[in-house]
Design an enzyme around this catalytic site. Structure first.
Site, PDB file in Angstrom:
ATOM      1  N   THR A  97     113.533  34.886   6.940  1.00  0.00           N
ATOM      2  CA  THR A  97     112.876  33.859   7.737  1.00  0.00           C
ATOM      3  C   THR A  97     112.256  34.535   8.953  1.00  0.00           C
ATOM      4  O   THR A  97     112.967  35.025   9.837  1.00  0.00           O
ATOM      5  CB  THR A  97     113.878  32.777   8.187  1.00  0.00           C
ATOM      6  OG1 THR A  97     114.438  32.149   7.033  1.00  0.00           O
ATOM      7  CG2 THR A  97     113.183  31.717   9.044  1.00  0.00           C
ATOM      8  N   LYS A 172     109.750  26.732   5.628  1.00  0.00           N
ATOM      9  CA  LYS A 172     111.113  27.037   6.091  1.00  0.00           C
ATOM     10  C   LYS A 172     111.320  26.510   7.509  1.00  0.00           C
ATOM     11  O   LYS A 172     112.419  26.029   7.851  1.00  0.00           O
ATOM     12  CB  LYS A 172     111.370  28.541   6.037  1.00  0.00           C
ATOM     13  CG  LYS A 172     112.766  28.945   6.500  1.00  0.00           C
ATOM     14  CD  LYS A 172     113.879  28.311   5.667  1.00  0.00           C
ATOM     15  CE  LYS A 172     115.272  28.648   6.206  1.00  0.00           C
ATOM     16  NZ  LYS A 172     115.673  30.046   5.952  1.00  0.00           N
ATOM     17  N   LYS A 240     117.390  31.892  16.408  1.00  0.00           N
ATOM     18  CA  LYS A 240     116.230  32.723  16.097  1.00  0.00           C
ATOM     19  C   LYS A 240     115.194  31.901  15.352  1.00  0.00           C
ATOM     20  O   LYS A 240     114.003  31.912  15.682  1.00  0.00           O
ATOM     21  CB  LYS A 240     116.676  33.931  15.279  1.00  0.00           C
ATOM     22  CG  LYS A 240     115.563  34.921  14.924  1.00  0.00           C
ATOM     23  CD  LYS A 240     114.932  34.661  13.566  1.00  0.00           C
ATOM     24  CE  LYS A 240     115.886  34.988  12.433  1.00  0.00           C
ATOM     25  NZ  LYS A 240     115.249  34.842  11.087  1.00  0.00           N
TER      26      LYS A 240
END
Length: 290
Positions: A97, A172, A240
């Site tokens: 990701t 995502k 993150k």
């Protein structure tokens, strides 16, 4: 069966690479910690390599599942990077990701070198990786995706191309935005029930069958009520990811007020020493402040 390199053997990559070997693919692994690569070979067979370039040499597909934008650049670029070892026509599949920006940057470099590139972040957590039941959101050309999809099927419940390079990463981000709001809502409901003297598990058994039901509710409510938070995706990694979401929202002019708020709640959890706990630990924050 394909010749496959797999770069990054964390909690997700280790079992994903294992599924490739179990399906009969010829797998070479690379990990920054050579001990982890040796442990994978001892369990699954195949071979390990000292650098991404060595792992990628002769591979039809190079899969990566590393940490962040900088980690991805490090395994792709430079004299020891995977791109230097990949042959013409090989396809790089990124399960990390990362930002859509680095995805598009690396895809452009790969294609200029005659190599394919598919961004393919995954959802389903450690359990999904171990069970070979991940949801994979992909971006890239139709041709690159068509080549890579049968290999990704080794560990996928569903795998779909959603657009050109970067589309998988945008999908995502949408996934993580949904999770942030869902987990906070579940945490508040369970906290509220505890304060009201309710049997949270009994209530969830009822409400999970109605409009409030979700994967998070079914799979995380018991451990949240028990104060156990080592069953999934870590808070540090979620922050993150949410940082990528919020930065991208600024770039495209989207408004993410709930996501921004939950990101700060996760920051509180980090300050409480819970950065390595899973994302359901939002309830810990509520219990400690309320």
């Amino acid at each position: 069966m394909a010749r496959v390199a797999f770069l990054g053997l964390g909690v997700m990559g280790f079992p994903m690479a294992g599924h490739l070997a179990a399906k009969g693919h010829q797998v070479t692994v690379y990990n920054r910690s050579a001990a982890k690569a040796a442990a994978w070979v001892a369990r699954h067979g195949g071979t390990s390599a000292a650098t991404p370039r060595e792992a990628a040499a002769g591979a039809d597909f190079v899969m990566a599942c590393v940490g962040n934008d900088d980690d991805l650049r490090a395994v792709c670029l430079g004299p020891d990077g995977a791109f230097a070892g990949m042959g013409q026509g090989a396809v790089f599949v990124d399960h990390t990701t990362v930002s859509a920006q680095v995805t598009r940057e690396l895809a452009e470099i790969a294609r200029a070198q005659g190599k394919g590139f598919v961004d393919a972040p995954v959802s389903g957590g450690q359990a999904g990786a171990e069970n070979g039941a991940l949801s994979i959101m992909c971006g890239g050309t139709e041709a690159d995706y068509a080549l890579a999809e049968p290999v990704m099927a080794s560990y996928a419940r569903i795998c779909r191309r959603l657009g050109d390079s970067g589309a998988g990463q945008i999908a995502k981000m949408m996934n993580q935005i949904c999770i942030a709001g869902l987990v906070q809502g579940l945490a508040e409901a369970l906290h509220f029930g505890q304060k009201a003297g309710m049997d949270g598990a009994a209530v969830v058994e009822v409400i999970s069958q109605g409009a409030a039901g979700s994967w998070q509710m079914v799979n995380r409510h018991k451990t949240m009520l028990e104060g156990k938070f080592d069953f999934g995706f870590a808070v540090d990694w979620m922050r993150k990811d949410l940082g990528i979401c919020l930065s991208t929202a600024d770039e495209i002019g989207a408004s993410l007020p709930v996501t921004a708020l939950v990101d700060q709640f996760y920051k509180d959890v980090q300050r409480m020493g819970g950065g390595r706990g899973d994302t359901s630990s939002l309830i810990r924050r509520l219990n400690e402040i309320g």
